[in-house]
Scaffold this motif. Sequence first.
Motif, PDB file in Angstrom:
ATOM      1  N   ASN A  65       0.820  -1.222   0.000  1.00 44.58           N
ATOM      2  CA  ASN A  65       0.000   0.000   0.000  1.00 44.58           C
ATOM      3  C   ASN A  65       0.850   1.267   0.000  1.00 44.58           C
ATOM      4  O   ASN A  65       0.480   2.264  -0.621  1.00 44.58           O
ATOM      5  CB  ASN A  65      -0.922   0.015   1.224  1.00 44.58           C
ATOM      6  CG  ASN A  65      -2.215  -0.730   0.923  1.00 44.58           C
ATOM      7  OD1 ASN A  65      -2.724  -0.691  -0.196  1.00 44.58           O
ATOM      8  ND2 ASN A  65      -2.743  -1.424   1.910  1.00 44.58           N
ATOM      9  N   ASN A  97      -5.678   2.809  -5.630  1.00 50.61           N
ATOM     10  CA  ASN A  97      -6.580   1.914  -6.359  1.00 50.61           C
ATOM     11  C   ASN A  97      -5.886   0.718  -7.019  1.00 50.61           C
ATOM     12  O   ASN A  97      -6.514  -0.050  -7.719  1.00 50.61           O
ATOM     13  CB  ASN A  97      -7.361   2.718  -7.416  1.00 50.61           C
ATOM     14  CG  ASN A  97      -6.412   3.438  -8.361  1.00 50.61           C
ATOM     15  OD1 ASN A  97      -5.183   3.391  -8.159  1.00 50.61           O
ATOM     16  ND2 ASN A  97      -6.952   4.068  -9.393  1.00 50.61           N
ATOM     17  N   GLN A  98      -4.588   0.570  -6.772  1.00 47.02           N
ATOM     18  CA  GLN A  98      -3.890  -0.556  -7.418  1.00 47.02           C
ATOM     19  C   GLN A  98      -3.840  -1.815  -6.550  1.00 47.02           C
ATOM     20  O   GLN A  98      -3.641  -2.903  -7.071  1.00 47.02           O
ATOM     21  CB  GLN A  98      -2.465  -0.135  -7.808  1.00 47.02           C
ATOM     22  CG  GLN A  98      -2.403   0.642  -9.122  1.00 47.02           C
ATOM     23  CD  GLN A  98      -0.967   0.952  -9.518  1.00 47.02           C
ATOM     24  OE1 GLN A  98      -0.373   1.904  -9.014  1.00 47.02           O
ATOM     25  NE2 GLN A  98      -0.402   0.152 -10.391  1.00 47.02           N
ATOM     26  N   LEU A 153      -5.966  -4.118  -4.187  1.00 44.36           N
ATOM     27  CA  LEU A 153      -7.358  -4.379  -3.817  1.00 44.36           C
ATOM     28  C   LEU A 153      -7.418  -5.427  -2.716  1.00 44.36           C
ATOM     29  O   LEU A 153      -6.875  -6.517  -2.864  1.00 44.36           O
ATOM     30  CB  LEU A 153      -8.143  -4.877  -5.031  1.00 44.36           C
ATOM     31  CG  LEU A 153      -7.926  -4.116  -6.354  1.00 44.36           C
ATOM     32  CD1 LEU A 153      -8.677  -4.797  -7.501  1.00 44.36           C
ATOM     33  CD2 LEU A 153      -8.370  -2.665  -6.214  1.00 44.36           C
ATOM     34  N   THR A 154      -8.108  -5.080  -1.608  1.00 38.35           N
ATOM     35  CA  THR A 154      -8.206  -6.047  -0.499  1.00 38.35           C
ATOM     36  C   THR A 154      -9.639  -6.221  -0.016  1.00 38.35           C
ATOM     37  O   THR A 154      -9.897  -6.998   0.898  1.00 38.35           O
ATOM     38  CB  THR A 154      -7.336  -5.594   0.697  1.00 38.35           C
ATOM     39  OG1 THR A 154      -7.652  -4.234   1.013  1.00 38.35           O
ATOM     40  CG2 THR A 154      -5.861  -5.710   0.394  1.00 38.35           C
ATOM     41  N   GLU A 155     -10.590  -5.493  -0.646  1.00 38.60           N
ATOM     42  CA  GLU A 155     -12.000  -5.658  -0.258  1.00 38.60           C
ATOM     43  C   GLU A 155     -12.483  -7.051  -0.659  1.00 38.60           C
ATOM     44  O   GLU A 155     -12.117  -7.556  -1.719  1.00 38.60           O
ATOM     45  CB  GLU A 155     -12.874  -4.618  -0.991  1.00 38.60           C
ATOM     46  CG  GLU A 155     -12.632  -3.177  -0.557  1.00 38.60           C
ATOM     47  CD  GLU A 155     -12.933  -2.990   0.922  1.00 38.60           C
ATOM     48  OE1 GLU A 155     -13.980  -3.491   1.392  1.00 38.60           O
ATOM     49  OE2 GLU A 155     -12.103  -2.365   1.619  1.00 38.60           O
ATOM     50  N   ASP A 204     -13.736  -7.458  -4.309  1.00 42.12           N
ATOM     51  CA  ASP A 204     -12.658  -7.462  -5.305  1.00 42.12           C
ATOM     52  C   ASP A 204     -11.918  -8.795  -5.288  1.00 42.12           C
ATOM     53  O   ASP A 204     -11.632  -9.378  -6.333  1.00 42.12           O
ATOM     54  CB  ASP A 204     -11.662  -6.334  -5.009  1.00 42.12           C
ATOM     55  CG  ASP A 204     -12.266  -4.956  -5.282  1.00 42.12           C
ATOM     56  OD1 ASP A 204     -13.095  -4.862  -6.208  1.00 42.12           O
ATOM     57  OD2 ASP A 204     -11.914  -4.005  -4.562  1.00 42.12           O
ATOM     58  N   ARG A 205     -11.616  -9.229  -4.072  1.00 40.07           N
ATOM     59  CA  ARG A 205     -10.877 -10.499  -3.968  1.00 40.07           C
ATOM     60  C   ARG A 205     -11.701 -11.635  -4.568  1.00 40.07           C
ATOM     61  O   ARG A 205     -11.166 -12.505  -5.249  1.00 40.07           O
ATOM     62  CB  ARG A 205     -10.535 -10.788  -2.509  1.00 40.07           C
ATOM     63  CG  ARG A 205      -9.439  -9.848  -1.969  1.00 40.07           C
ATOM     64  CD  ARG A 205      -9.467  -9.761  -0.451  1.00 40.07           C
ATOM     65  NE  ARG A 205      -9.375 -11.092   0.154  1.00 40.07           N
ATOM     66  CZ  ARG A 205      -9.903 -11.407   1.347  1.00 40.07           C
ATOM     67  NH1 ARG A 205     -10.553 -10.508   2.055  1.00 40.07           N
ATOM     68  NH2 ARG A 205      -9.764 -12.619   1.819  1.00 40.07           N
ATOM     69  N   TYR A 209     -11.494 -12.264  -8.248  1.00 47.66           N
ATOM     70  CA  TYR A 209     -10.239 -12.883  -8.713  1.00 47.66           C
ATOM     71  C   TYR A 209     -10.083 -14.314  -8.175  1.00 47.66           C
ATOM     72  O   TYR A 209      -8.993 -14.868  -8.212  1.00 47.66           O
ATOM     73  CB  TYR A 209      -9.048 -12.028  -8.271  1.00 47.66           C
ATOM     74  CG  TYR A 209      -8.918 -10.745  -9.071  1.00 47.66           C
ATOM     75  CD1 TYR A 209      -8.135 -10.708 -10.220  1.00 47.66           C
ATOM     76  CD2 TYR A 209      -9.595  -9.591  -8.694  1.00 47.66           C
ATOM     77  CE1 TYR A 209      -8.022  -9.546 -10.969  1.00 47.66           C
ATOM     78  CE2 TYR A 209      -9.488  -8.421  -9.436  1.00 47.66           C
ATOM     79  CZ  TYR A 209      -8.701  -8.401 -10.571  1.00 47.66           C
ATOM     80  OH  TYR A 209      -8.591  -7.254 -11.307  1.00 47.66           O
ATOM     81  N   ALA A 269      -4.890 -10.472  -1.471  1.00 46.71           N
ATOM     82  CA  ALA A 269      -4.860  -9.147  -2.093  1.00 46.71           C
ATOM     83  C   ALA A 269      -4.690  -9.297  -3.595  1.00 46.71           C
ATOM     84  O   ALA A 269      -4.190 -10.318  -4.077  1.00 46.71           O
ATOM     85  CB  ALA A 269      -3.699  -8.325  -1.527  1.00 46.71           C
ATOM     86  N   GLN A 305      -2.891  -4.606  -9.192  1.00 43.82           N
ATOM     87  CA  GLN A 305      -3.008  -4.344 -10.632  1.00 43.82           C
ATOM     88  C   GLN A 305      -1.748  -3.608 -11.087  1.00 43.82           C
ATOM     89  O   GLN A 305      -1.640  -2.388 -10.906  1.00 43.82           O
ATOM     90  CB  GLN A 305      -4.269  -3.525 -10.910  1.00 43.82           C
ATOM     91  CG  GLN A 305      -5.533  -4.331 -10.591  1.00 43.82           C
ATOM     92  CD  GLN A 305      -6.809  -3.572 -10.926  1.00 43.82           C
ATOM     93  OE1 GLN A 305      -6.851  -2.354 -10.844  1.00 43.82           O
ATOM     94  NE2 GLN A 305      -7.851  -4.310 -11.299  1.00 43.82           N
TER      95      GLN A 305
END
Lengths: 467, 467
Positions: free
Chosen positions: A9, A15-16, A18-20, A23-24, A27, A40, A43
């Motif tokens: 981080n 925004n690169q 992602l840990t929400e 989002d996870r 993927y 995580a 991007q």
Amino acid sequence: MKEWINELNSFFSANQVLTEPADRYSYSFDGSFGEYLPDAVVQVKTKEEVVHVMKTANRYKVPVTPRGQGTCLSGGPLPVKGGIVLDTSQWPASIDVTPDDLIAVVSPGVLTASINQEVEKYGLTYPPDPSSAHVSTIGGNLAENSGGPRGLKYGVTKDYVIGLELVTPEGEIIKTGGRTIKNVTGFDLTKLVIGSEGTLGVITKATLKLVPKPPAVQTLMAVFDEVELSGKAISKTLTSGILPSKMEFMDQASVQAVENYKPSGLPVDAAALLMIELDGRAEAIKAEVIQVEKIMKELGAKDIVVPKNEEEAAKIWQARKQVSPAIAKIKPTKVSEDATVPRSKIAEMMERLKVIKEKYNIELVVFGHAGDGNLHPNIMCDKRNEEEMIRVEQAVGEIFEAAVELGGTLSGEHGIGTMKAPFMEQELGSAGLDMMKRIKDSWDPNGIMNPGKMFPERDQKLVLRNE
Amino acid sequence: MKEWINELNSFFSANQVLTEPADRYSYSFDGSFGEYLPDAVVQVKTKEEVVHVMKTANRYKVPVTPRGQGTCLSGGPLPVKGGIVLDTSQWPASIDVTPDDLIAVVSPGVLTASINQEVEKYGLTYPPDPSSAHVSTIGGNLAENSGGPRGLKYGVTKDYVIGLELVTPEGEIIKTGGRTIKNVTGFDLTKLVIGSEGTLGVITKATLKLVPKPPAVQTLMAVFDEVELSGKAISKTLTSGILPSKMEFMDQASVQAVENYKPSGLPVDAAALLMIELDGRAEAIKAEVIQVEKIMKELGAKDIVVPKNEEEAAKIWQARKQVSPAIAKIKPTKVSEDATVPRSKIAEMMERLKVIKEKYNIELVVFGHAGDGNLHPNIMCDKRNEEEMIRVEQAVGEIFEAAVELGGTLSGEHGIGTMKAPFMEQELGSAGLDMMKRIKDSWDPNGIMNPGKMFPERDQKLVLRNE
């Protein structure tokens, strides 16, 4: 928050990384089977960013799984051990063509189909044509060594890569190969990395070899009452001095599935269809069409369709492309295999598949790139039905066994990933598998690069059920 | 007698293990530079014999250097650390063709040219055509990833190998790849081993991919007053939609050398010659010949020769083949390089070579496979003249530098061996070289497999003088 996530981080824009959970979750799956949640997602958009991720991950011993568009059919981008999914699909697309050298240098997030759009401006073509080309990234194609129908004449992805820029599992940038067609300086690391399914590093740039675009193309379709005859027609064509650009096969079940889904006028009573494409100079194709028609007739084709224009030809190839979506409608779960046999064993493999289908009472559809022996047996099933899935697991095991027994391989173009790992030793033997593992261990001493892929764990078995 | 030699003697027939000085001497040199005496020569004829040699050598930590016919131009078969030369040239020749699969399985001692003699019976061809094909073994071609003129259209040895049987440095038999064109089961060990110059194991069997033999062939020769124009004519042809099977270049010095040696009627006042071969269907070639003639004229060729029959064409190719023997007559020592550049840099490379020639006052002749950027700068010198050889060493260093600077490579097809090892890091960087060494060390922990090859030793420099 984990310390390594904090460290990422502090390096990346907000925004690169992602840990929400939402989002996870997006993927956690790909075009194959199973769900695995990463800790995580990063991007990445530059090689320096990849270096940072790899060095951080290597220090904390966190798994890293590279991912393009996730169209993979064997689980390559699944983060089976958690950790980081390294998403290269947001990487700015760059296609740098040098027509005089017949090469293009591309960034990993480029969509495969857009390479051809670009190089065709110079009268050139990039031959590999996986069916997913319009949605898959070249990075994913490189990692999996994607094939496609034109593999018959033109070979696969690997045959068109002459150089790579790679970030190693420990975060070093190396250059493999170069911009020349001939290169024997040291070991061929380019072809070692292509098809290694993201287990040896992250590809950040690739130099692709291009060829002149064939000026003319002609399609033919031959209809057979017996599968065996179609197999013989393939062999006869390929030993007649003609090398078609495509030679595709559809069995009756796949023809009927397509006609039920989006009617294309295919003959539903045919036991087998061959769809053939010839390319080259118009003068040559004219002669080859006559020759292929003659061979098909001699081998007992009951009908031969020669499209009169591009639209008619496109309709035939469109029908072929519908097989996958069409059979996906039959049942909720599709287990897609790509066991490949020597060309002369196609008819025998078809026979073995028929026996397996009956033995395990499964819905089996067969189509694929018959010209190079790369069949796609697909099993339609329902993963919520445990009893059925046990039968499917057994059938898949027998399909692999049959392919290897006939001198073939577990996978022609989809890759090993998670699903075929348990069968690796059967094909390679323990010494062969050991030599591969030695390379992996020497390049990735902490085992962080796409772990859980392609090498079987002790006593690993194929499991298609949710456990 | 050394203990390990006794152990070999007790396993092998009397005439298979050679330890007499005269025998050892005949295995101390190859087609390149330098002499190194082995302690013993073992003429192996089966994979079990290879396993025995490797297990014994690995136990005693004795170097093993595999050898075919010794035509290598980079020192691959030289036993630079002594030990065993493993001679595979006496291995019974076996060429097992399966025409329906378009493959041939061959033993390592087979002469390369005899493969084509055999497969042509089935209307097939094995495209790689190193100039030494009539005397070199396929085993040597595989170890060095041999090229040849047809590399332009058809690629090199590596592109035609789909499977290997290999004895590892520790004496295990492994199988890589198989009998199918498509295969993505695990890492591509086949292409890792091809071109590894005998440093990763001993190839005991290979499965080769064949293609239909093109039904027609046509040769053309274009004569230029300026080297630069010939370079442009190459690029123009290759971006016109035509991919010739050969596109060879000869500079004035090589033309004159041939005419002095065996007059062939080549134009001695030409600055550059292009020799072109088109293959395919007769209908297509007819159109392509007209197109190529047009391009050559547009680019300023002062003469274009189109042979009227096979004999006339053969005469042109015969002249091209005479370059090597012809220039060998100029001076006693020939330093033959194969630095390769991207096609668009051929004219620039020619210019750089001219500058280097003048700077070091050396006799430099340039010819080669221009269509794929694979030039053969040859320096004619006398190894007994120390002052001259120092100049040659410096010139060779600058040739490599120029090739790498232009985006090219140290070696297009001859290999690294002993002579180019000092320049490896320049092209690959230390991290790239390190990743190669990791593979070598993991496969050959005792470092017995062709030691001294391709990886530079600390501060190693190119030395062409006897020390």
